[in-house]
Write a protein that holds these residues in place. Sequence first.
Motif, PDB file in Angstrom:
ATOM      1  N   THR A   1     -12.563   0.075  -8.282  1.00 48.54           N
ATOM      2  CA  THR A   1     -12.709   1.485  -7.940  1.00 48.54           C
ATOM      3  C   THR A   1     -11.379   2.179  -7.717  1.00 48.54           C
ATOM      4  O   THR A   1     -11.224   3.351  -8.045  1.00 48.54           O
ATOM      5  CB  THR A   1     -13.562   1.625  -6.645  1.00 48.54           C
ATOM      6  OG1 THR A   1     -14.783   0.917  -6.818  1.00 48.54           O
ATOM      7  CG2 THR A   1     -13.847   3.070  -6.332  1.00 48.54           C
ATOM      8  N   CYS A   2     -10.417   1.466  -7.156  1.00 52.27           N
ATOM      9  CA  CYS A   2      -9.172   2.093  -6.717  1.00 52.27           C
ATOM     10  C   CYS A   2      -7.948   1.383  -7.293  1.00 52.27           C
ATOM     11  O   CYS A   2      -7.757   0.184  -7.055  1.00 52.27           O
ATOM     12  CB  CYS A   2      -9.112   2.079  -5.195  1.00 52.27           C
ATOM     13  SG  CYS A   2      -7.614   2.810  -4.520  1.00 52.27           S
ATOM     14  N   PRO A   3      -7.096   2.116  -8.008  1.00 53.10           N
ATOM     15  CA  PRO A   3      -5.892   1.485  -8.552  1.00 53.10           C
ATOM     16  C   PRO A   3      -4.939   0.978  -7.475  1.00 53.10           C
ATOM     17  O   PRO A   3      -4.215   0.009  -7.706  1.00 53.10           O
ATOM     18  CB  PRO A   3      -5.246   2.594  -9.390  1.00 53.10           C
ATOM     19  CG  PRO A   3      -5.843   3.859  -8.905  1.00 53.10           C
ATOM     20  CD  PRO A   3      -7.198   3.530  -8.370  1.00 53.10           C
ATOM     21  N   VAL A   4      -4.952   1.596  -6.309  1.00 51.66           N
ATOM     22  CA  VAL A   4      -4.080   1.132  -5.222  1.00 51.66           C
ATOM     23  C   VAL A   4      -4.496  -0.270  -4.783  1.00 51.66           C
ATOM     24  O   VAL A   4      -3.656  -1.155  -4.608  1.00 51.66           O
ATOM     25  CB  VAL A   4      -4.084   2.120  -4.030  1.00 51.66           C
ATOM     26  CG1 VAL A   4      -3.425   1.514  -2.808  1.00 51.66           C
ATOM     27  CG2 VAL A   4      -3.392   3.421  -4.423  1.00 51.66           C
TER      28      VAL A   4
ATOM     29  N   ASP B   1       0.836  -1.204   0.000  1.00 51.51           N
ATOM     30  CA  ASP B   1       0.000   0.000   0.000  1.00 51.51           C
ATOM     31  C   ASP B   1       0.872   1.254   0.000  1.00 51.51           C
ATOM     32  O   ASP B   1       0.647   2.178  -0.778  1.00 51.51           O
ATOM     33  CB  ASP B   1      -0.913  -0.046   1.239  1.00 51.51           C
ATOM     34  CG  ASP B   1      -1.595   1.261   1.548  1.00 51.51           C
ATOM     35  OD1 ASP B   1      -2.727   1.437   1.089  1.00 51.51           O
ATOM     36  OD2 ASP B   1      -1.003   2.098   2.250  1.00 51.51           O
ATOM     37  N   GLU B   2       1.873   1.284   0.855  1.00 45.32           N
ATOM     38  CA  GLU B   2       2.758   2.453   0.939  1.00 45.32           C
ATOM     39  C   GLU B   2       3.467   2.696  -0.387  1.00 45.32           C
ATOM     40  O   GLU B   2       3.558   3.834  -0.851  1.00 45.32           O
ATOM     41  CB  GLU B   2       3.778   2.273   2.061  1.00 45.32           C
ATOM     42  CG  GLU B   2       3.171   2.411   3.440  1.00 45.32           C
ATOM     43  CD  GLU B   2       4.183   2.209   4.558  1.00 45.32           C
ATOM     44  OE1 GLU B   2       5.388   2.466   4.329  1.00 45.32           O
ATOM     45  OE2 GLU B   2       3.766   1.781   5.650  1.00 45.32           O
ATOM     46  N   LYS B   3       3.945   1.640  -1.016  1.00 45.41           N
ATOM     47  CA  LYS B   3       4.620   1.776  -2.312  1.00 45.41           C
ATOM     48  C   LYS B   3       3.638   2.208  -3.398  1.00 45.41           C
ATOM     49  O   LYS B   3       3.968   3.017  -4.263  1.00 45.41           O
ATOM     50  CB  LYS B   3       5.295   0.466  -2.694  1.00 45.41           C
ATOM     51  CG  LYS B   3       6.487   0.121  -1.819  1.00 45.41           C
ATOM     52  CD  LYS B   3       7.030  -1.249  -2.138  1.00 45.41           C
ATOM     53  CE  LYS B   3       8.079  -1.641  -1.106  1.00 45.41           C
ATOM     54  NZ  LYS B   3       8.342  -3.066  -1.091  1.00 45.41           N
TER      55      LYS B   3
ATOM     56  N   PRO C   1      -8.647   3.345   1.079  1.00 51.31           N
ATOM     57  CA  PRO C   1      -9.287   2.152   0.531  1.00 51.31           C
ATOM     58  C   PRO C   1      -9.189   0.906   1.423  1.00 51.31           C
ATOM     59  O   PRO C   1      -9.272  -0.210   0.933  1.00 51.31           O
ATOM     60  CB  PRO C   1      -8.542   1.931  -0.778  1.00 51.31           C
ATOM     61  CG  PRO C   1      -7.145   2.369  -0.482  1.00 51.31           C
ATOM     62  CD  PRO C   1      -7.303   3.530   0.478  1.00 51.31           C
ATOM     63  N   LEU C   2      -8.998   1.105   2.704  1.00 54.96           N
ATOM     64  CA  LEU C   2      -9.019   0.020   3.693  1.00 54.96           C
ATOM     65  C   LEU C   2      -7.832  -0.943   3.567  1.00 54.96           C
ATOM     66  O   LEU C   2      -7.908  -2.082   3.990  1.00 54.96           O
ATOM     67  CB  LEU C   2     -10.334  -0.753   3.639  1.00 54.96           C
ATOM     68  CG  LEU C   2     -11.593   0.116   3.761  1.00 54.96           C
ATOM     69  CD1 LEU C   2     -12.834  -0.704   3.455  1.00 54.96           C
ATOM     70  CD2 LEU C   2     -11.684   0.755   5.136  1.00 54.96           C
TER      71      LEU C   2
END
Length: 162
Positions: free
Chosen positions: A147-150, A42-44, A127-128
């Motif tokens: 919904t979210c690319p991450v 997630d951080e990256k 995004p949890l």
Amino acid sequence: MDLYADWQKNAKSKYKENQTFLKRLKKVKKGKQIDQIVNDTDEKAFQKFDCLTCANCCKTISPVVTATDVKRIAKHFRMKETEVISEYMRVDSDGDYVMNRQPCPFLGADNYCSIYEARPKACREYPLTQNQGFNQRPALHARNTLTCPVVFHVVKELKEKL
């Protein structure tokens, strides 16, 4: 191809595969290990993806808004809570308050949130991918890959590492 176009192109085609992977992941007993991989990834991912470039979550989904959120938003606008509810919210099929339109009424043309400091808790946590127990919510995370690319990137990395 840029990162966002790549995500949009692949999110739908990989949805069933991601859904199946995440369902299987729920049965894995390595929850803390999975959470660590998710948190690191997630951080990256947030170094690559800029929410202000995307804002797809604000454009396509509506967060659940709690009574505490309504109170905070009302204070922000110096409005009565009932006015905030009637102006910006509706009750969904689960009986929860959600925004009454999409994109979110607080999303600006520049993708900035006009109530960022007073935004709902659900928006703060989205995004949890930093919450514990990632593998315990497979259906939610599968939907969020669309919904979210991450989230899509996190799930892609998880599949490669596990």
